[in-house]
Design a protein around this motif. Structure first.
Motif, mmCIF file in Angstrom:
data_model
loop_
_atom_site.group_PDB
_atom_site.id
_atom_site.type_symbol
_atom_site.label_atom_id
_atom_site.label_comp_id
_atom_site.label_asym_id
_atom_site.label_seq_id
_atom_site.Cartn_x
_atom_site.Cartn_y
_atom_site.Cartn_z
ATOM 1 N N ALA A 1 0.832 -1.214 0.000
ATOM 2 C CA ALA A 1 0.000 0.000 0.000
ATOM 3 C C ALA A 1 0.860 1.255 0.000
ATOM 4 O O ALA A 1 0.588 2.203 -0.756
ATOM 5 C CB ALA A 1 -0.938 -0.008 1.204
ATOM 6 N N VAL A 2 1.913 1.278 0.806
ATOM 7 C CA VAL A 2 2.811 2.436 0.837
ATOM 8 C C VAL A 2 3.463 2.618 -0.528
ATOM 9 O O VAL A 2 3.592 3.742 -1.027
ATOM 10 C CB VAL A 2 3.878 2.281 1.948
ATOM 11 C CG1 VAL A 2 4.985 3.301 1.794
ATOM 12 C CG2 VAL A 2 3.229 2.403 3.314
ATOM 13 N N GLY B 1 3.328 6.439 -5.302
ATOM 14 C CA GLY B 1 3.264 6.779 -6.722
ATOM 15 C C GLY B 1 4.546 6.488 -7.476
ATOM 16 O O GLY B 1 5.515 5.969 -6.943
ATOM 17 N N GLY B 2 4.526 6.822 -8.727
ATOM 18 C CA GLY B 2 5.696 6.656 -9.575
ATOM 19 C C GLY B 2 5.958 5.227 -10.005
ATOM 20 O O GLY B 2 7.052 4.910 -10.465
ATOM 21 N N LEU C 1 14.009 4.585 -18.050
ATOM 22 C CA LEU C 1 12.816 4.768 -17.231
ATOM 23 C C LEU C 1 13.161 5.489 -15.935
ATOM 24 O O LEU C 1 14.234 5.288 -15.371
ATOM 25 C CB LEU C 1 12.189 3.413 -16.903
ATOM 26 C CG LEU C 1 11.714 2.589 -18.099
ATOM 27 C CD1 LEU C 1 11.231 1.229 -17.641
ATOM 28 C CD2 LEU C 1 10.616 3.324 -18.842
ATOM 29 N N ILE C 2 12.229 6.318 -15.487
ATOM 30 C CA ILE C 2 12.375 6.952 -14.185
ATOM 31 C C ILE C 2 11.763 5.987 -13.170
ATOM 32 O O ILE C 2 10.579 5.678 -13.226
ATOM 33 C CB ILE C 2 11.660 8.315 -14.140
ATOM 34 C CG1 ILE C 2 12.306 9.270 -15.125
ATOM 35 C CG2 ILE C 2 11.683 8.875 -12.730
ATOM 36 C CD1 ILE C 2 11.592 10.594 -15.258
ATOM 37 N N LEU C 3 12.596 5.485 -12.287
ATOM 38 C CA LEU C 3 12.158 4.482 -11.323
ATOM 39 C C LEU C 3 11.966 5.116 -9.958
ATOM 40 O O LEU C 3 12.731 5.979 -9.545
ATOM 41 C CB LEU C 3 13.193 3.361 -11.252
ATOM 42 C CG LEU C 3 13.496 2.706 -12.608
ATOM 43 C CD1 LEU C 3 14.694 1.806 -12.515
ATOM 44 C CD2 LEU C 3 12.288 1.949 -13.101
ATOM 45 N N SER C 4 10.924 4.666 -9.254
ATOM 46 C CA SER C 4 10.619 5.236 -7.939
ATOM 47 C C SER C 4 10.842 4.203 -6.853
ATOM 48 O O SER C 4 10.957 3.007 -7.117
ATOM 49 C CB SER C 4 9.168 5.703 -7.902
ATOM 50 O OG SER C 4 8.312 4.583 -7.815
ATOM 51 N N THR C 5 10.866 4.682 -5.630
ATOM 52 C CA THR C 5 10.978 3.767 -4.496
ATOM 53 C C THR C 5 9.684 2.987 -4.302
ATOM 54 O O THR C 5 9.696 1.924 -3.684
ATOM 55 C CB THR C 5 11.298 4.542 -3.205
ATOM 56 O OG1 THR C 5 10.303 5.531 -3.009
ATOM 57 C CG2 THR C 5 12.661 5.175 -3.284
ATOM 58 N N VAL D 1 6.632 -2.183 -3.512
ATOM 59 C CA VAL D 1 5.669 -3.172 -4.014
ATOM 60 C C VAL D 1 6.363 -4.514 -4.201
ATOM 61 O O VAL D 1 5.825 -5.562 -3.823
ATOM 62 C CB VAL D 1 5.003 -2.684 -5.320
ATOM 63 C CG1 VAL D 1 4.210 -3.792 -5.975
ATOM 64 C CG2 VAL D 1 4.111 -1.485 -5.043
ATOM 65 N N PHE D 2 7.570 -4.518 -4.753
ATOM 66 C CA PHE D 2 8.334 -5.747 -4.955
ATOM 67 C C PHE D 2 8.560 -6.451 -3.617
ATOM 68 O O PHE D 2 8.310 -7.651 -3.483
ATOM 69 C CB PHE D 2 9.681 -5.431 -5.621
ATOM 70 C CG PHE D 2 10.508 -6.634 -5.957
ATOM 71 C CD1 PHE D 2 10.422 -7.209 -7.216
ATOM 72 C CD2 PHE D 2 11.383 -7.194 -5.037
ATOM 73 C CE1 PHE D 2 11.191 -8.323 -7.541
ATOM 74 C CE2 PHE D 2 12.146 -8.300 -5.346
ATOM 75 C CZ PHE D 2 12.052 -8.869 -6.606
ATOM 76 N N ILE D 3 9.022 -5.713 -2.613
ATOM 77 C CA ILE D 3 9.308 -6.302 -1.300
ATOM 78 C C ILE D 3 8.024 -6.833 -0.663
ATOM 79 O O ILE D 3 7.994 -7.941 -0.125
ATOM 80 C CB ILE D 3 10.009 -5.274 -0.392
ATOM 81 C CG1 ILE D 3 11.415 -5.014 -0.909
ATOM 82 C CG2 ILE D 3 10.047 -5.756 1.056
ATOM 83 C CD1 ILE D 3 12.119 -3.851 -0.236
ATOM 84 N N GLY D 4 6.958 -6.050 -0.739
ATOM 85 C CA GLY D 4 5.689 -6.495 -0.166
ATOM 86 C C GLY D 4 5.166 -7.760 -0.817
ATOM 87 O O GLY D 4 4.713 -8.684 -0.137
ATOM 88 N N LEU D 5 5.239 -7.817 -2.146
ATOM 89 C CA LEU D 5 4.767 -9.007 -2.855
ATOM 90 C C LEU D 5 5.606 -10.237 -2.533
ATOM 91 O O LEU D 5 5.075 -11.325 -2.304
ATOM 92 C CB LEU D 5 4.779 -8.766 -4.371
ATOM 93 C CG LEU D 5 3.658 -7.925 -4.937
ATOM 94 C CD1 LEU D 5 3.902 -7.627 -6.413
ATOM 95 C CD2 LEU D 5 2.320 -8.627 -4.749
ATOM 96 N N THR D 6 6.917 -10.078 -2.514
ATOM 97 C CA THR D 6 7.777 -11.238 -2.301
ATOM 98 C C THR D 6 7.680 -11.747 -0.862
ATOM 99 O O THR D 6 7.618 -12.948 -0.622
ATOM 100 C CB THR D 6 9.230 -10.944 -2.732
ATOM 101 O OG1 THR D 6 9.917 -12.177 -2.899
ATOM 102 C CG2 THR D 6 9.972 -10.052 -1.774
#
Length: 162
Positions: free
Chosen positions: A41-42, A47-48, A121-125, A130-135
């Motif tokens: 969620a965070v 965003g981004g 690509l402009i990558l955001s934190t 999201v990657f950490i939360g999903l894994t």
């Protein structure tokens, strides 16, 4: 927050998570699932996640990152030892293979970040969150499911919400 500060915080959090996984713990706990949901969620709220200048490429990379996060969480879950103690409680504990899978997961995430950066690509934190939360969520869910299967209770980790 600067990218270096974020990287240090993420590494610190992962060290804590890996340390806790190396301790024998009951599988029927839902704290990590809620934590994973909050991290996702965070990430979304910050965003981004999608670079609007390269919409299709950015969306494709995000989908690859999400699928990779789930796959790596599932892989790590298979490396965790799950057993039932003498009182009938399902426990889990990370193995050396889990640590190696964590290192591989971090390397893959860095690789995806570098790939996105090299594509312009402009990558955001938010994407990292999201990657950490999903894994983490995938790993926690699958370990809890294995514990339920061993005890034969079918009791969900979040059953206290009834």
């Amino acid at each position: 927050m600067e990218p270096i500060q974020i990287a240090v915080l993420v590494l610190f959090a992962l060290v804590i998570v890996i340390y806790r996984q190396s301790q024998a713990r009951p599988t029927a706990r839902s704290g990590m699932l809620y934590t994973s949901g909050a991290v996702i969620a965070v990430g979304v709220v910050s965003g981004g996640l999608i670079d609007t200048r390269h919409l299709a490429l950015s969306a494709a990379l995000f989908l690859v990152e999400a699928a990779t996060a789930v796959a790596l969480g599932a892989w790590r879950a298979t490396t965790v030892r799950v057993w039932v103690d003498s009182s009938g409680v399902a426990l889990s504990k990370a193995t050396l293979w889990t640590l190696l899978a964590w290192l591989a997961s971090m390397a893959v995430r860095v690789g995806l970040y570098v790939a996105g950066n090299s594509l312009g690509l402009i990558l955001s934190t938010g994407g990292i969150m999201v990657f950490i939360g999903l894994t983490l969520g995938t790993q926690a869910y699958l370990i809890a499911r294995r514990g339920r299967a061993l005890t034969g209770t079918g009791k969900r980790a979040d059953s206290f919400l009834r």
